[in-house]
Design an enzyme around this catalytic site. Structure first.
Site, PDB file in Angstrom:
ATOM      1  CB  SER A  25      -0.892   0.001   1.239  1.00 31.53           C
ATOM      2  OG  SER A  25      -0.072   0.029   2.389  1.00 31.53           O
ATOM      3  CB  CYS A  26       3.828   2.134   1.563  1.00 31.49           C
ATOM      4  SG  CYS A  26       2.828   1.744   2.993  1.00 31.49           S
ATOM      5  CG  PHE A  27       7.645   0.741  -1.667  1.00 28.31           C
ATOM      6  CD1 PHE A  27       7.921   1.518  -0.551  1.00 28.31           C
ATOM      7  CD2 PHE A  27       8.298  -0.468  -1.794  1.00 28.31           C
ATOM      8  CE1 PHE A  27       8.822   1.100   0.413  1.00 28.31           C
ATOM      9  CE2 PHE A  27       9.214  -0.902  -0.842  1.00 28.31           C
ATOM     10  CZ  PHE A  27       9.469  -0.120   0.263  1.00 28.31           C
TER      11      PHE A  27
END
Ligand code: UGA
Length: 423
Positions: A264-266
């Site tokens: 969900s982040c990079f």
């Protein structure tokens, strides 16, 4: 210390249960009533290693799940904002949940007498706290920053699947704050941690979070690009990475080539940083390339299938591993999604298995065939794609099958028609 945590996602619940276990009194607030109901019953709304065990130990003692903010805010000296900042279609972050929680905190703060410290844990683009968050809290509380309350940015560096370990063993603690900020409470909160604690400005703390994720994803796209060249040269990128990693300036970590990074982040953070740079009239060529390499990487397996078979339309493709990495049931931005989408475009028969992520993937692709047993999937498929490095995939029987291993999982290749992605 009494703490309110706003947002019961991975970061929020790990933070809440972590501090509860350190004997602080933690109120965990979320406006998702279903989540609060589950927590009150002692159940987690998602899987994260170690959290389920901590919940019943602390429930209704040091950890209270609540769907009302006023009581807990009044009792707490620190308030952690841990709500999500997902991507909008244009790549910028969606601040809706941040704005909503700041508004709610502000309105409730109005009637609180004591000084409060509000900590931003959510990932927000540099200057968001200064330019948007503080003014919103001031507006809805009719109170003044540093007179009635303070705001700090303390970014989180948890990895899913390892979040609790990261909570108790941080590499560093970054505290973003206004110059004249009071540190008494924060110093007390972090007194049991032995890692370096760095105090910087609010926007520097926000930028450290983005730059850390950009650098980590850069390492992955870098080694994937080297891996793609290695494949063409008939070399093994893992041997190359191993040889590089002894140089302390390079280091051995995050150099595992594979189907590209998910989670969900990079991708979300890179997109948001690119947008921010562009809004400042700067074209971040390197950041754009990290994403470009990553978008192409899952599709390398499709090229390998096409290269191997003259006719592909009757092939049954077995996808082993659906979560974005091992140890989690999270499928957000998983390379498996991009591979399955392309297999659907090619009209191929798709079989899928994952030890944890089947329910989440079924919501995304309800019409492909799911197996409850990985060996059964192998026996019933012509091509096997290993997409997630679950350790249990190591010792299955792949004899006689064409296997594309994207994570270097299989050691015993005897009798297997084995193809590595970058080796
Ligand atoms: C990432 C960062 O590692 C955390 O420090 C950060 O706090 C977090 O994002 C966040 O901003 O919330 P996470 O997304 O949980 O954590 O997972 P990672 O372990 O970083 O893996 C991300 C992806 O990269 C996975 O798909 C993984 O398989 C892939 N990866 C990782 C590789 O392909 N090769 C590697 O060498 C390492």
């Amino acid at each position: 210390m009494n703490i309110t945590v706003v947002g019961a996602g991975y970061v929020g619940l790990t933070t809440a249960l972590g501090y509860a276990n350190l004997k602080h009194k933690v109120f965990c607030y979320d406006n998702d009533l279903e989540k609060i109901k589950l927590l009150k019953k002692g159940k987690l709304p998602f899987f994260e290693k170690g959290l389920q065990e901590l919940l019943p130990l602390n429930l209704n003692k040091n950890f209270v799940a609540t769907d009302t903010l006023i009581d807990s805010l009044d009792k707490s000296s620190m308030i952690f904002i841990c709500v999500g900042t997902p991507s909008l279609n244009n790549g910028k972050i969606d601040l809706e949940y941040i704005f909503q929680s700041c508004k709610e905190i502000g309105m409730n703060l109005k009637s609180c007498k004591d000084y409060k410290t509000i900590v931003i844990k959510s990932t927000v683009i540099p200057k968001t706290t200064e330019e948007l968050i503080i003014p919103i809290i001031e507006k809805y509380s009719s109170k003044k920053i540093q007179i009635d309350f303070d705001v700090k940015v303390i970014p989180e560096f948890f990895q899913e699947g390892n979040a609790l370990h990261n909570f108790f063993n941080p590499d560093r603690i970054i505290i973003g704050q206004i110059n004249s900020s009071n540190n008494l409470l924060i110093d007390e909160l972090y007194s049991s941690f032995t890692c370096p604690v760095l105090k910087v400005s609010l926007a520097t703390a926000e930028m450290i979070k983005y730059s850390s994720n950009a650098f980590l994803s850069c390492k992955i796209s870098f080694i994937n690009e080297i891996g793609n060249i290695c494949k063409l040269l008939g070399l093994d990128v893992y041997e190359v990475a191993n040889g590089m990693g002894y140089d302390p300036r390079i280091g051995p970590y995050f150099l595992n080539a594979g189907p590209g990074f998910g989670g969900s982040c990079f991708t979300k953070d890179l997109q948001a940083l690119i947008k921010k740079a562009e809004s400042l009239d700067y074209t971040p060529l390197l950041l754009q390339s990290i994403l470009e390499v990553n978008n192409n990487q899952p599709l390398k397996v499709i090229n390998l299938i096409k290269k191997k078979f003259n006719k592909i339309d009757s092939l049954k493709i077995g996808v082993l591993g659906l979560s974005f990495k091992e140890g989690t049931d999270d499928v957000r931005e998983s390379p498996a999604i991009y591979i399955i989408k392309e297999l659907i475009n090619l009209n191929l028969i798709i079989h899928a298995y994952d030890p944890m992520a089947l329910p989440n993937m079924k919501k995304k692709f309800p019409n492909i065939k799911y197996f409850e047993n990985p060996q059964e999937l192998i026996n019933n498929s012509d091509v096997i794609l290993i997409v997630t490095a679950w350790p249990q995939f190591k010792n299955l029987n792949y004899i006689g099958k064409y296997v594309i291993d994207t994570r270097k999982v299989i050691d015993n290749k005897k009798g297997v028609d084995y193809e590595g992605l970058c080796w």
